[in-house]
Design a protein around this motif. Structure first.
Motif: not given
Length: 682
Positions: A183, A186, A609, A611, A645, A647-648, A663-667
């Motif tokens: 996770e 930024y 967000n 998902e 995925y 994004d937030r 900002r949050q990015r999950n992959d």
């Protein structure tokens, strides 16, 4: 008096002049599917045959207000299964395939059952049915993170004794979910400020024991009684290692425990009364739902742990009494229905924070406890009649009154009257085409949990309770067109447009709060195609492709910016492709499937967000249909590594007037899933 007023409101709108006799109409065409046509799939239950019907999409009963009109497009012996414990689809999974006489696909408007539209599958059972049972064991294993799912399956036995048909069943509706990986967070300038490595897994098990009794007599009377008891468990484990640019590293552990139970009682009795038949239905649902969610942050610096615990002890109840009277007047089928429903939620919520000594200390939690109750009365009158030349008409009219209140609050109860009804036209010009058009005024459902505060610990977001929440209402237009392709298969196209009032979304509450509430207006437009393509005419006998493709455009005006945007969390596109090849002159079958489900953003007041998982899940299977009378199947899921995925974007305050915080990015990895199935009869 309320029921009488609703009855008069409905009957006053009916075109009673239509009862006059007219010239005979052409009989509505029906498609008949014999069990022998599906023997190549080695079905064990009636449901196994149903899922193989070409070009037919099974629609399970929606959780409408009360029992209301029918929404499940599956009948058994021409009758709707009016309960909230799975309906006809659940019953068919416990009926042996050998006890099916045929399946008829008919136009809903020709049936005289209020609420249905488009094509309906009517499963006709043999009058003399054999006693016997079915079982299925379907464990699955994930390569990463999750614990094995060893107990998913079902066992049932049906027979007859003393003039009573009975079915005993035991089922574990077990599920597993697991993801893991980075996770990334930024800052507003785009620089990485924190990296978390997450391991998440969730195990759910709902064990349902059910007894269903059916009896005939005296005379033409018949009745049913269903008793169900379901304990359930749903633990959650979520662990994050946190690496920050400022060096303040640490961990976060979130544990959730949900060990509850529920019971359901459904009963109905139908008998001749006057010129028609009267059916009385009773339902009782009770759910004890104790939830404890704990989250603790620990720091490598040695600073004291920080934590929050949310506890919720809830009791959810629903009690329904319903009467339906149906009779014929010439070529018309008429039905009057009256219903009383009482729904309730009693929640005792608490919030606590971790003190420096490691103990959780209660903190004020306004709006976290309360009793919400709604008492509702509904009256509907329905007319169904053939119009000639393959046309059928169904018209339903009536309304509901309801009283909605926080029983333990200081707000006065709110009372509503809402008109309801529908107009459905079906047309079958010949055996290859069918069309239906439906116009409906509908009242939607709401969750009583949204009346009370429900914090989200993982997102650190406080969702305020909303005592002013009301059910949405909508004008809905739906159209379906079906075309038989002969030996090549069948295809259908469904389109719809909904104009919604009081749509459920995220709204401002108070000076700086937010939660679930109503927005004035929204629209939903969508299309879905369902097709079955048979490959025998192309030189590959025994092979077929089932395809379902759809999209939806859902729009609502944002309460902060005033701009049009998608409805929060709406599914905006989906696809399901299932290929199966039953190899001729053998007991083997193989196949593959691909699926895509995409959802719009959730738009909160302080964050946005989105998902999704995928983009595509692809599975492949191999099946042997006769291993000592059993069907064995092995499947490998997610063979092309679909991922999770998220994004937030989070703001310092309300997003229309506050700066971005991060900002949050999950992959994240999901990994392959291995499933084994053993099915048989006894």
């Amino acid at each position: 008096m309320r029921l009488a007023a609703l009855f008069l409101a409905g009957t006053a709108l009916l075109p009673w002049s239509a009862a006059a006799q007219t010239a005979p109409a052409a009989a509505t065409a029906k498609q008949v599917h014999a069990p022998a046509d599906y023997a190549r799939f080695a079905p064990k239950t009636a449901y196994d045959m149903l899922v193989q019907l070409p070009g037919f999409t099974i629609r399970e009963a929606s959780q409408e207000r009360g029992l209301g009109q029918a929404s499940e497009n599956v009948l058994i012996n021409g009758e709707r299964i009016a309960n909230k414990t799975g309906g006809a689809i659940s019953e068919l999974q416990r009926i042996a395939f050998d006890n099916v006489d045929r399946i008829e696909i008919v136009d809903a408007s020709s049936l005289g059952i209020a609420g249905l539209a488009g094509q309906v599958a009517n499963i006709i059972l043999k009058s003399a049915r054999k006693a016997g049972g079915q079982f299925e064991w379907r464990p699955d294993f994930r390569a990463h993170y999750s614990r094995p799912n060893l107990f998913r399956g079902s066992l049932s036995y049906s027979g007859k004794t003393g003039g009573i048909d009975y079915t005993l069943s035991l089922e574990d509706q077990a599920g597993r979910g697991a993801i893991g990986g980075p996770e990334l967070f930024y800052g507003p300038d785009g620089k990485l400020i924190e990296r978390r490595e997450e391991v998440f897994h969730q195990e759910s098990d709902t064990v349902t024991a059910k007894l269903r009794l059916a009896f005939d007599g005296p005379g033409t009377a018949k009745g049913n009684l269903t008793l169900g008891y379901s304990p359930y468990w749903n633990p959650v484990y979520d662990f994050e290692q946190r690496f920050r640019a400022d060096g303040n590293n640490g961990t976060r552990l979130r544990l959730q425990k949900l060990d509850g139970w529920m019971y359901d009682i459904n009963a109905d009795y139908e008998f001749a009364f006057g010129p028609g038949r009267l059916k009385v239905i009773g339902l009782r649902h009770f759910d004890h739902e104790p939830l404890v969610s704990t989250q603790v942050d620990s720091f490598a610096s040695g600073a004291p742990d920080q934590g929050t615990r949310f506890s919720r002890n809830s009791h959810v109840t629903e009690t329904i009494a319903r009467g339906e009277y149906r009779w014929k007047m010439g070529r018309n089928d008429l039905q009057v229905s009256l219903e009383r429903a009482v729904n309730g939620l009693d929640q005792r919520g608490s919030l606590a924070t971790l003190d420096p000594r490691g103990a959780f200390v209660p903190v004020p939690f306004p709006g976290g406890s309360g009793i919400v109750r709604e008492v509702r009365y509904e009256g509907m009158t329905t007319l169904s009649r053939p119009l000639g030349s393959g046309f059928n008409l169904q018209f339903a009219a009536g309304g509901e009154t309801s009283t909605l209140e926080r029983v333990d609050g200081d707000l006065a109860p709110r009372r509503f009257f809402r008109p309801k009804g529908s107009l459905t036209l079906g047309w079958q010009p010949d055996k290859n085409w069918d069309l239906s058009l439906k116009l409906r005024r509908r009242v939607g459902q709401i969750s009583f949990y949204d009346f009370l505060a429900q914090p989200n610990l993982k997102s650190e977001r406080q969702n305020s309770g909303n005592p002013d929440l009301v059910p949405p209402q909508s004008w809905e237009v739906e159209m379906e067109v079906g075309r038989s392709l002969g030996a090549a298969g069948k295809t259908r196209l469904r389109s719809y447009y909904y104009a919604v009032e009081d749509i459920i979304d995220i709204v401002p509450i108070g000076a700086d709060g937010e939660g679930v509430g109503n927005l004035p207006h929204a629209t939903r437009f969508g299309m879905e195609s369902t097709s079955t393509i048979q490959f025998a005419p192309l030189g590959l006998p025994g092979a077929k492709l089932d395809a379902r493709l759809g999209f939806e455009i859902a729009r609502v005006r944002d309460p902060l910016t005033g701009e049009m945007r998608p409805i929060s969390g709406a599914q905006d596109r989906w696809a399901e492709l299932n290929f199966r090849h039953d190899i001729p002159k053998s007991d083997f079958a193989w196949g593959a499937s691909a699926s895509l489900y995409h959802y719009a953003k959730y738009v909160y007041l302080t964050e946005v967000n989105q998902e999704n998982e995928g983009p595509w899940f692809v599975n492949a299977f191999l099946e042997h249909k006769d291993v000592f009378g059993l069907t064995l199947r092995a499947q490998v899921g997610n063979i092309f590594s679909a991922r999770h995925y998220f994004d937030r974007a989070v703001y310092a305050g309300r997003r229309n007037a506050s700066p971005l915080v991060f900002r949050q990015r999950n992959d994240q990895l999901i990994g392959p899933i291995f499933t084994f199935t053993v099915r048989g009869s006894f």
